[in-house]
Design an enzyme around this catalytic site. Sequence first.
Site, PDB file in Angstrom:
ATOM      1  N   LYS A 170       0.979  -1.328  -0.114  1.00 21.13           N
ATOM      2  CA  LYS A 170       0.224   0.223  -0.440  1.00 21.13           C
ATOM      3  C   LYS A 170       0.771   0.690  -0.053  1.00 21.13           C
ATOM      4  O   LYS A 170       1.350   1.257   1.519  1.00 21.13           O
ATOM      5  CB  LYS A 170      -1.079   0.137   1.326  1.00 21.13           C
ATOM      6  CG  LYS A 170      -2.133   0.785   0.654  1.00 21.13           C
ATOM      7  CD  LYS A 170      -2.540   2.338   1.077  1.00 21.13           C
ATOM      8  CE  LYS A 170      -1.376   3.281   2.265  1.00 21.13           C
ATOM      9  NZ  LYS A 170      -1.760   4.989   1.863  1.00 21.13           N
ATOM     10  N   GLY A 201      -4.334   3.554  -1.684  1.00 22.08           N
ATOM     11  CA  GLY A 201      -5.369   4.002  -1.135  1.00 22.08           C
ATOM     12  C   GLY A 201      -5.133   4.993   0.117  1.00 22.08           C
ATOM     13  O   GLY A 201      -4.149   5.174   0.196  1.00 22.08           O
ATOM     14  N   GLY A 203      -4.860   5.687   3.718  1.00 19.81           N
ATOM     15  CA  GLY A 203      -4.315   4.920   5.318  1.00 19.81           C
ATOM     16  C   GLY A 203      -4.738   4.595   6.132  1.00 19.81           C
ATOM     17  O   GLY A 203      -4.638   3.855   6.345  1.00 19.81           O
ATOM     18  N   GLY A 207      -5.060   1.382   4.103  1.00 20.67           N
ATOM     19  CA  GLY A 207      -3.746   0.928   4.639  1.00 20.67           C
ATOM     20  C   GLY A 207      -3.572   0.400   6.604  1.00 20.67           C
ATOM     21  O   GLY A 207      -3.030  -0.823   7.083  1.00 20.67           O
ATOM     22  N   GLU A 245       9.760   2.206  10.580  1.00 27.19           N
ATOM     23  CA  GLU A 245      11.095   3.124  10.480  1.00 27.19           C
ATOM     24  C   GLU A 245      10.424   4.092  10.243  1.00 27.19           C
ATOM     25  O   GLU A 245       9.649   4.485   9.450  1.00 27.19           O
ATOM     26  CB  GLU A 245      11.478   2.486   8.981  1.00 27.19           C
ATOM     27  CG  GLU A 245      13.120   3.524   9.136  1.00 27.19           C
ATOM     28  CD  GLU A 245      13.115   4.942   8.291  1.00 27.19           C
ATOM     29  OE1 GLU A 245      13.215   6.046   8.851  1.00 27.19           O
ATOM     30  OE2 GLU A 245      12.904   4.868   7.774  1.00 27.19           O
ATOM     31  N   CYS A 279      13.462  11.690   6.575  1.00 32.01           N
ATOM     32  CA  CYS A 279      13.648  11.099   8.630  1.00 32.01           C
ATOM     33  C   CYS A 279      15.225  11.103   8.935  1.00 32.01           C
ATOM     34  O   CYS A 279      15.474  11.162  10.220  1.00 32.01           O
ATOM     35  CB  CYS A 279      12.975   9.692   8.502  1.00 32.01           C
ATOM     36  SG  CYS A 279      13.602   8.405   7.392  1.00 32.01           S
ATOM     37  N   GLU A 369       9.914  16.403  14.683  1.00 35.38           N
ATOM     38  CA  GLU A 369      10.621  16.517  13.204  1.00 35.38           C
ATOM     39  C   GLU A 369       9.734  17.705  12.172  1.00 35.38           C
ATOM     40  O   GLU A 369       8.700  17.567  12.567  1.00 35.38           O
ATOM     41  CB  GLU A 369      10.855  14.717  12.965  1.00 35.38           C
ATOM     42  CG  GLU A 369      10.817  15.041  11.669  1.00 35.38           C
ATOM     43  CD  GLU A 369      10.816  13.730  11.190  1.00 35.38           C
ATOM     44  OE1 GLU A 369      11.345  12.856  10.595  1.00 35.38           O
ATOM     45  OE2 GLU A 369       9.430  12.599  11.400  1.00 35.38           O
TER      46      GLU A 369
END
Length: 462
Positions: A170, A201, A203, A207, A245, A279, A369
């Site tokens: 996905k 699609g 999430g 997802g 991750e 990231c 972040e």
Amino acid sequence: MKAYDGMYIGGDWRPAAGTDSIEVVNPVDEQVIGRVPAGTAEDVDAAVRAAREALPGWAATPPAERGAMIGALRDALAARREEIAETVTAELGSPLPFSQKVHADLPITVAGSYAELAATHAFEEKVGNSTVLHEPIGVVGAITPWNYPLHQIVAKVAPALAAGCTVVLKPAEDTPLVAQLFAEAVHEAGVPAGVFNLVTGLGAIAGQALAAHDGVDMVSFTGSTAVGRGIGATAGAAIKRVALELGGKSANVILPSAELAKAVNVGVANVMSNSGQTCSAWTRMLVHASRYEEAVELAAAAAAKYGDRLGPLVNAKQRDRVRGYIEKGLAEGARLAAGGPESPREQGYFVSPTVLADVTPEMTVAQEEIFGPVLSVLRYEDEEDALRIANGTVYGLAGAVWAADEAEAVAFARRMDTGQVDINGGRFNPRAPFGGYKQSGVGRELGAHGLAEYLQTKSLQF
């Protein structure tokens, strides 16, 4: 305009179960450039069923043959290199040279590494009077992000296939077009039907359905820590394997003996890469108080050179989020050394390359972040202070250390709570394990360690 109306399931493109679609927008000019189906739980179920049906045959395929198939996939991707780069540039906004070098070439390299590993990895080993077998975990649900759309697909799908797993992918809804090219490459490579399946699609719908599906044995997710928590909880409730991750707030520690100009310039380039949407970016630059102002001047000058060389952020929401962080940093007492929250263009989702000085460890911009072209420069008094600041966030994904003496840098790096540290600008290694400590994730990607995530062990005693 690229319009797709089906999912790649069971070795062919099938019509989506529903009629809703997702528009893909070019972040440079805000124009619609593509459309993909908005997959439903019904689409996910069909894909998982196809993957389960294909699992026994693929798991029983000799590893060398699986490696040859991944090699054919690598070649099919290489043949599409320019189309891949142009597609990522269109849907992500990445400048074409960067798309060619990173978004296209890196996944091809990673696919090649797993073609080799599948043929050479020790799937059996002797331990005393036991034979230890390393077997595929089963059906993998792979949920990938938009910032490195093809690299993250390959970093999950290639090791899973090498391990003997089957996959349902996905991809992120902002960058689904390159995933369609990947499915075409899989088909051209002759990967058996059902071994790889693609469901596009949202999430929250596709997802979530994939993460919760009883037929999925493992979920591999790359994205925000907030979403990762939810996926981890869903997977944990079913006692299924999970690899996450997640976010990062990596420290670039410049020790007093370092060559300051080089460390600062490389550090700024690292943060600005992919318009800051990385990231593992070194978004906190730590500089000794005695050289702090010099470092700020160097960083501001380096950031100013990027100007129009940066692409936009992926969408309006991300642009506004990053601008909000800049404004919050200034409100909390940071000093603007370069850039700022104002949009540099009237059209597109652009943010100016920004350097914030006088940032203290407790400020929001030093803890959360941002995911944009924003560098925070912090001062420290001594090495212990630098270590405290470097380790003083909930994240631990990457980082860097600079010193005139390599041994000095390595000694500091060993004390950092993070999964990967570059010493004096060390090059990225696509075969080295990548992943985080603390809230930066669970598990590793790339190389043999990435392959091991998709294997489970069985011991036979004699």
